[in-house]
Scaffold this motif. Structure first.
Motif, PDB file in Angstrom:
ATOM      1  N   LEU A  34      -0.323   9.022   5.862  1.00 16.15           N
ATOM      2  CA  LEU A  34      -1.427   8.073   5.753  1.00 16.15           C
ATOM      3  C   LEU A  34      -2.755   8.767   6.060  1.00 16.15           C
ATOM      4  O   LEU A  34      -2.788   9.807   6.713  1.00 16.15           O
ATOM      5  CB  LEU A  34      -1.219   6.915   6.715  1.00 16.15           C
ATOM      6  CG  LEU A  34      -0.040   5.982   6.423  1.00 16.15           C
ATOM      7  CD1 LEU A  34       0.146   5.006   7.566  1.00 16.15           C
ATOM      8  CD2 LEU A  34      -0.242   5.256   5.114  1.00 16.15           C
ATOM      9  N   ILE A  39      -6.492   1.109   7.524  1.00 15.97           N
ATOM     10  CA  ILE A  39      -5.567   2.189   7.168  1.00 15.97           C
ATOM     11  C   ILE A  39      -6.301   3.275   6.394  1.00 15.97           C
ATOM     12  O   ILE A  39      -6.115   4.469   6.641  1.00 15.97           O
ATOM     13  CB  ILE A  39      -4.392   1.620   6.351  1.00 15.97           C
ATOM     14  CG1 ILE A  39      -3.648   0.548   7.157  1.00 15.97           C
ATOM     15  CG2 ILE A  39      -3.429   2.742   5.939  1.00 15.97           C
ATOM     16  CD1 ILE A  39      -2.609  -0.219   6.356  1.00 15.97           C
ATOM     17  N   VAL A  40      -7.137   2.873   5.476  1.00 20.49           N
ATOM     18  CA  VAL A  40      -7.911   3.851   4.694  1.00 20.49           C
ATOM     19  C   VAL A  40      -8.773   4.704   5.615  1.00 20.49           C
ATOM     20  O   VAL A  40      -8.907   5.922   5.421  1.00 20.49           O
ATOM     21  CB  VAL A  40      -8.787   3.128   3.645  1.00 20.49           C
ATOM     22  CG1 VAL A  40      -9.737   4.103   2.975  1.00 20.49           C
ATOM     23  CG2 VAL A  40      -7.897   2.451   2.603  1.00 20.49           C
ATOM     24  N   MET A  73       1.499   4.285  -2.781  1.00 21.02           N
ATOM     25  CA  MET A  73       1.385   5.734  -2.550  1.00 21.02           C
ATOM     26  C   MET A  73       2.546   6.488  -3.196  1.00 21.02           C
ATOM     27  O   MET A  73       2.364   7.601  -3.714  1.00 21.02           O
ATOM     28  CB  MET A  73       1.322   6.021  -1.049  1.00 21.02           C
ATOM     29  CG  MET A  73       0.041   5.535  -0.387  1.00 21.02           C
ATOM     30  SD  MET A  73       0.069   5.703   1.430  1.00 21.02           S
ATOM     31  CE  MET A  73       0.056   7.511   1.591  1.00 21.02           C
ATOM     32  N   ALA A  75      -6.384  -3.667   5.417  1.00 21.55           N
ATOM     33  CA  ALA A  75      -6.149  -2.447   4.630  1.00 21.55           C
ATOM     34  C   ALA A  75      -7.246  -1.400   4.826  1.00 21.55           C
ATOM     35  O   ALA A  75      -6.937  -0.203   4.896  1.00 21.55           O
ATOM     36  CB  ALA A  75      -5.985  -2.800   3.153  1.00 21.55           C
ATOM     37  N   MET A 113       0.821  -1.203   0.000  1.00 19.74           N
ATOM     38  CA  MET A 113       0.000   0.000   0.000  1.00 19.74           C
ATOM     39  C   MET A 113       0.858   1.257   0.000  1.00 19.74           C
ATOM     40  O   MET A 113       0.605   2.198  -0.765  1.00 19.74           O
ATOM     41  CB  MET A 113      -0.935   0.014   1.210  1.00 19.74           C
ATOM     42  CG  MET A 113      -1.770   1.297   1.287  1.00 19.74           C
ATOM     43  SD  MET A 113      -2.840   1.384   2.739  1.00 19.74           S
ATOM     44  CE  MET A 113      -4.179   0.308   2.230  1.00 19.74           C
ATOM     45  N   THR A 114       1.879   1.288   0.852  1.00 17.46           N
ATOM     46  CA  THR A 114       2.717   2.486   0.922  1.00 17.46           C
ATOM     47  C   THR A 114       3.599   2.615  -0.314  1.00 17.46           C
ATOM     48  O   THR A 114       3.855   3.734  -0.790  1.00 17.46           O
ATOM     49  CB  THR A 114       3.548   2.486   2.211  1.00 17.46           C
ATOM     50  OG1 THR A 114       4.192   1.216   2.364  1.00 17.46           O
ATOM     51  CG2 THR A 114       2.666   2.743   3.427  1.00 17.46           C
ATOM     52  N   PRO A 126      -4.578   5.103  -1.133  1.00 21.20           N
ATOM     53  CA  PRO A 126      -4.910   3.902  -0.355  1.00 21.20           C
ATOM     54  C   PRO A 126      -6.289   3.333  -0.661  1.00 21.20           C
ATOM     55  O   PRO A 126      -6.456   2.109  -0.755  1.00 21.20           O
ATOM     56  CB  PRO A 126      -4.805   4.384   1.095  1.00 21.20           C
ATOM     57  CG  PRO A 126      -3.775   5.465   1.043  1.00 21.20           C
ATOM     58  CD  PRO A 126      -4.029   6.171  -0.268  1.00 21.20           C
ATOM     59  N   GLU A 127      -7.290   4.197  -0.831  1.00 22.34           N
ATOM     60  CA  GLU A 127      -8.628   3.675  -1.107  1.00 22.34           C
ATOM     61  C   GLU A 127      -8.698   3.005  -2.483  1.00 22.34           C
ATOM     62  O   GLU A 127      -9.420   2.027  -2.684  1.00 22.34           O
ATOM     63  CB  GLU A 127      -9.684   4.780  -0.998  1.00 22.34           C
ATOM     64  CG  GLU A 127      -9.456   5.970  -1.897  1.00 22.34           C
ATOM     65  CD  GLU A 127      -8.622   7.067  -1.250  1.00 22.34           C
ATOM     66  OE1 GLU A 127      -8.751   8.232  -1.688  1.00 22.34           O
ATOM     67  OE2 GLU A 127      -7.842   6.774  -0.312  1.00 22.34           O
ATOM     68  N   ALA A 157       1.926  -0.234   8.875  1.00 22.88           N
ATOM     69  CA  ALA A 157       2.056   0.639   7.705  1.00 22.88           C
ATOM     70  C   ALA A 157       2.676   1.978   8.079  1.00 22.88           C
ATOM     71  O   ALA A 157       3.316   2.641   7.236  1.00 22.88           O
ATOM     72  CB  ALA A 157       0.694   0.858   7.053  1.00 22.88           C
ATOM     73  N   PHE A 191      -6.096   1.511  -3.883  1.00 26.41           N
ATOM     74  CA  PHE A 191      -5.372   0.256  -3.648  1.00 26.41           C
ATOM     75  C   PHE A 191      -6.334  -0.830  -3.164  1.00 26.41           C
ATOM     76  O   PHE A 191      -6.354  -1.945  -3.692  1.00 26.41           O
ATOM     77  CB  PHE A 191      -4.271   0.509  -2.617  1.00 26.41           C
ATOM     78  CG  PHE A 191      -3.604  -0.727  -2.085  1.00 26.41           C
ATOM     79  CD1 PHE A 191      -2.490  -1.267  -2.713  1.00 26.41           C
ATOM     80  CD2 PHE A 191      -4.082  -1.363  -0.933  1.00 26.41           C
ATOM     81  CE1 PHE A 191      -1.868  -2.400  -2.219  1.00 26.41           C
ATOM     82  CE2 PHE A 191      -3.470  -2.494  -0.437  1.00 26.41           C
ATOM     83  CZ  PHE A 191      -2.359  -3.017  -1.082  1.00 26.41           C
TER      84      PHE A 191
END
Length: 298
Positions: free
Chosen positions: A294, A224-225, A194, A221, A190-191, A200-201, A283, A203
């Motif tokens: 993030l 994180i979003v 970025m 995940a 994910m990172t 992220p969303e 993350a 992803f």
């Protein structure tokens, strides 16, 4: 038939299991080091007696604590429950522990006339509350029979992995190897995305429908979003669990480099003060090192 069952450890998994046992109609006693948690369970219908007062009447004790040390303390510490159980009662031990530890606990229980089911759990707090866990269990036929009311009420899938303790914990170690690596890999992917302009969303939307997905990606995940690190499974669980994997690998003279790499990321997260956050917070280690922001971070 109604059984008398005590659940010791009302964390995110144990609480859900206790709720599932209540729904199934069993007389369920819930105990935790946090008295407010136990009181909340009693308010939902849990029994109210002390463990010392009812131990000799119990059919099954379900131990859902964090680690081997806590498991041993619950069973054989200064106020250990095994010495108070009636002959033929069962202990169902759910913590992630080394296989050899499970075998030692089973032997000590047998000396006291108590059955022991090595029964690590998987599925997360949501499935625990739904009675839909996967349980990797091993033990004697008598232990399975005694624990069957708990298995039926808390699991959608029970893997019966052998007639002696240790096999369940060995399988759980395999599962935790994959789960820990998958969480760290999700955070890395994910990172990395970025840095390439992938939000992220986006992803989550795309990768969850592609070959690179995993159950852990789809489950963690979104945390994180949302910028929500409420701990369903905390960062600090992974140094313990992946440490068990690496200790077993060392004993088998087996190299596990992916496990070792994932462990370092969780150790970095814990050392950064993130140990009690949801394990998706690993993350933040990647984001910090790459200068990324993030969701939810200022």
């Amino acid at each position: 038939m109604q059984s008398r069952i005590a659940v010791i450890g009302l964390g995110s998994m144990g609480y859900g299991m206790a709720q599932s046992l209540l729904r199934a109609g069993h007389a369920t006693y819930g105990y935790d080091i946090n008295p407010q948690t136990a009181e909340r369970f009693q308010a939902e219908g849990g029994e109210t007696e002390t463990l010392a007062g009812i131990a000799e009447t119990l059919d099954v004790v379900v131990v859902v604590v964090l680690n081997a040390e806590q498991t041993q303390s619950v069973l054989f510490g200064s106020e250990g429950v095994v010495a108070r159980l009636k002959p033929g009662a069962a202990v169902m031990a759910c913590a992630t522990v080394a296989p050899e530890f499970a075998r030692r606990m089973a032997a000590r229980c047998a000396e006291a006339g108590v059955l022991y089911l090595d029964a690590p759990i998987s599925g997360g707090s949501k499935k625990a509350g739904e009675g839909a866990l996967s349980i990797m269990a091993s033990g004697s036929a008598e232990a399975f029979a005694a624990a069957r009311p708990v298995l039926d009420a808390t699991a959608s899938t029970v893997f019966e992995l052998g007639d002696s303790a240790g096999a369940g914990s060995a399988m759980k170690a395999v599962n935790q190897l994959l789960a820990g690596v998958h969480i760290a890999a999700m955070a890395e992917a994910m990172t990395f995305g970025m840095t390439q302009g992938v939000a992220p969303e986006t992803f989550v939307e795309v990768i969850s429908q592609c070959a690179g997905t995993s159950w852990m990606l789809e489950n963690r995940a979104p945390h994180i979003v949302a910028g929500d690190y409420t701990p369903h499974s905390s960062v600090d669980i992974w140094p313990k669990d992946l440490g068990i994997v690496l200790d077993a690998a060392k004993s088998a003279k087996f190299a596990a480099p992916l496990t070792a790499a994932a462990l370092q990321q969780f150790l970095a997260a814990s050392g950064s003060g993130l140990g009690h956050e949801d394990d998706a917070a690993v993350a933040k280690v990647y984001a910090r090192n790459a200068g990324l922001t993030l969701p939810g971070d200022a």
